[in-house]
Design a protein around this motif. Structure first.
Motif, mmCIF file in Angstrom:
data_model
loop_
_atom_site.group_PDB
_atom_site.id
_atom_site.type_symbol
_atom_site.label_atom_id
_atom_site.label_comp_id
_atom_site.label_asym_id
_atom_site.label_seq_id
_atom_site.Cartn_x
_atom_site.Cartn_y
_atom_site.Cartn_z
ATOM 1 N N PHE A 208 97.545 54.869 122.718
ATOM 2 C CA PHE A 208 98.188 54.802 123.873
ATOM 3 C C PHE A 208 99.389 54.607 123.482
ATOM 4 O O PHE A 208 99.956 53.228 122.861
ATOM 5 C CB PHE A 208 97.569 53.578 124.663
ATOM 6 N N SER A 209 100.546 55.015 123.932
ATOM 7 C CA SER A 209 101.980 55.074 123.578
ATOM 8 C C SER A 209 102.715 54.448 125.008
ATOM 9 O O SER A 209 102.574 54.808 125.927
ATOM 10 C CB SER A 209 102.675 56.402 123.112
ATOM 11 N N LEU A 210 103.752 53.641 124.369
ATOM 12 C CA LEU A 210 104.645 52.947 125.445
ATOM 13 C C LEU A 210 105.992 53.725 125.113
ATOM 14 O O LEU A 210 106.581 53.599 123.958
ATOM 15 C CB LEU A 210 104.788 51.564 125.486
ATOM 16 N N THR B 246 104.511 43.634 118.884
ATOM 17 C CA THR B 246 105.795 44.275 118.591
ATOM 18 C C THR B 246 106.873 43.426 119.169
ATOM 19 O O THR B 246 107.023 43.637 120.343
ATOM 20 C CB THR B 246 105.953 45.837 119.008
ATOM 21 N N ARG B 247 107.643 43.138 118.068
ATOM 22 C CA ARG B 247 108.840 42.243 118.874
ATOM 23 C C ARG B 247 109.878 43.340 118.569
ATOM 24 O O ARG B 247 110.293 43.684 117.582
ATOM 25 C CB ARG B 247 109.063 41.053 117.841
ATOM 26 N N LEU B 248 110.673 43.578 119.917
ATOM 27 C CA LEU B 248 111.533 44.674 119.937
ATOM 28 C C LEU B 248 112.668 44.019 120.091
ATOM 29 O O LEU B 248 112.824 43.076 121.261
ATOM 30 C CB LEU B 248 110.797 45.756 121.002
ATOM 31 N N SER B 249 113.697 44.301 119.587
ATOM 32 C CA SER B 249 115.106 43.981 119.907
ATOM 33 C C SER B 249 116.145 45.132 120.149
ATOM 34 O O SER B 249 116.028 46.170 119.415
ATOM 35 C CB SER B 249 115.764 43.120 118.613
ATOM 36 N N LYS C 167 116.439 48.511 118.001
ATOM 37 C CA LYS C 167 116.951 49.739 118.365
ATOM 38 C C LYS C 167 118.142 49.487 119.161
ATOM 39 O O LYS C 167 118.583 48.476 119.293
ATOM 40 C CB LYS C 167 115.934 50.487 119.388
ATOM 41 N N ARG C 168 119.083 50.572 119.256
ATOM 42 C CA ARG C 168 120.129 50.548 120.131
ATOM 43 C C ARG C 168 119.993 50.830 121.594
ATOM 44 O O ARG C 168 119.211 51.677 121.821
ATOM 45 C CB ARG C 168 121.160 51.273 119.456
ATOM 46 N N THR C 169 120.988 50.166 122.328
ATOM 47 C CA THR C 169 120.864 50.596 123.702
ATOM 48 C C THR C 169 121.122 52.085 123.872
ATOM 49 O O THR C 169 121.944 52.903 123.207
ATOM 50 C CB THR C 169 122.048 49.995 124.479
ATOM 51 N N GLY C 170 120.348 52.748 125.001
ATOM 52 C CA GLY C 170 120.234 54.125 125.217
ATOM 53 C C GLY C 170 119.271 54.967 124.384
ATOM 54 O O GLY C 170 119.161 55.936 124.868
ATOM 55 N N GLU C 171 119.082 54.323 123.335
ATOM 56 C CA GLU C 171 117.853 55.211 122.484
ATOM 57 C C GLU C 171 116.384 55.198 123.035
ATOM 58 O O GLU C 171 116.175 54.234 124.266
ATOM 59 C CB GLU C 171 117.683 54.385 121.290
ATOM 60 N N LYS C 172 115.691 56.150 122.953
ATOM 61 C CA LYS C 172 114.403 56.388 123.383
ATOM 62 C C LYS C 172 113.617 55.830 122.292
ATOM 63 O O LYS C 172 113.581 56.089 120.978
ATOM 64 C CB LYS C 172 114.290 58.070 123.412
ATOM 65 N N VAL C 173 112.750 54.817 122.849
ATOM 66 C CA VAL C 173 111.999 54.230 121.943
ATOM 67 C C VAL C 173 110.475 54.474 122.069
ATOM 68 O O VAL C 173 109.945 54.351 123.326
ATOM 69 C CB VAL C 173 112.042 52.640 122.072
ATOM 70 N N PHE C 174 109.654 54.412 121.050
ATOM 71 C CA PHE C 174 108.251 54.852 121.182
ATOM 72 C C PHE C 174 107.575 53.575 120.632
ATOM 73 O O PHE C 174 107.627 53.375 119.270
ATOM 74 C CB PHE C 174 107.898 55.994 120.453
ATOM 75 N N LEU C 175 106.632 52.742 121.200
ATOM 76 C CA LEU C 175 105.894 51.945 120.555
ATOM 77 C C LEU C 175 104.280 52.478 120.676
ATOM 78 O O LEU C 175 103.852 53.092 121.925
ATOM 79 C CB LEU C 175 105.721 50.516 121.455
#
Lengths: 114, 117
Positions: free
Chosen positions: B74-76, B112-115, B13-21
């Protein structure tokens, strides 16, 4: 707040060597103690746990751990390691008061050379 | 066998995005947890939930929120992703005990490996 220290960050052993991984926790009350293992590419899984009773607990794959209350320790042992024991090992503690979730140590990466 | 499923193994994902795991468990467990795993730091608890719509902050909740609308899910949420949130995220679940301990074994997902770029 409780904390868990694993002083060995990276351990390299040859097959058949004996293993002892240190775990110390800081909490003066009643605790439950756990060791989890993470094999390469796999999810964490429970190795063994201590709740009460016999301070020497046995887990899967020949691992055991000894709870020494006076030393606030819960060290993991195995008499003879195998190459398949290569993994990362995490100690964790759970206390009854305060936060109700596990607190994990920083982990020990074990590398067993054939 | 308990199954904890995380929606993605890898995510960029990119900086500033809203991310859902997302995390789903199939064992009707009341307790669910989100951790991040970083080399040399072990697992650090972000949030946990002990019932639907109930949540408690862990050690490092800043920059994160969670949602538990259904028992199995359960969402992060990373409200505005930043590069220091690049990490491995682990979800776990467990059943409760009646004595105040959370001492039932936790069952973990694959992570989940998040970058964040």
């Amino acid at each position: 707040a409780q904390s868990v220290s694993q002083h060995n960050h990276h351990v390299i052993l040859s097959e058949a060597a004996s293993l002892e991984l240190g775990c110390n926790y800081s909490y003066g009350g009643t605790v439950n103690l756990f060791w989890y293992v993470q094999y390469p590419g796999q999810h964490l899984q429970l190795l063994l746990k201590y709740f009460s009773g016999d301070p020497l607990v046995k887990g899967i794959k020949g691992f055991e751990a000894e709870f020494i209350k006076s030393k606030f320790s819960f060290n993991l042992r195995k008499p003879s390691v195998q190459w398949s024991d290569t993994a990362e090992y995490f100690c964790a503690v759970n206390v009854k008061t305060g936060r109700r979730a596990l607190t994990f140590g920083s982990g020990t990466r074990l590398q067993v050379q054939p | 066998d308990v199954k904890v499923t995380q929606s993605s193994r890898y995510l960029v994902k990119r900086t500033g995005e809203k991310v859902f795991l997302e995390c789903v468990q199939d064992m009707d467990h009341e307790n669910m947890f989100w951790y991040r795993q970083d080399p040399g730091l072990g697992l650090r608890l972000i949030y946990f939930s002990y019932d639907v719509k109930m949540k408690e902050k862990g050690d490092i909740p800043e920059g994160y929120s969670v949602s538990r609308e259904k028992k199995e899910r359960f969402s992060l949420i990373l409200e505005s992703a930043s590069t220091n949130q690049t990490s491995m995220y682990l979800c776990a679940s467990s059943s409760p005990t009646g004595d105040g301990f959370f001492n039932q074994p936790q069952h973990f997902g694959d992570g989940t490996r998040l970058s964040i770029l």
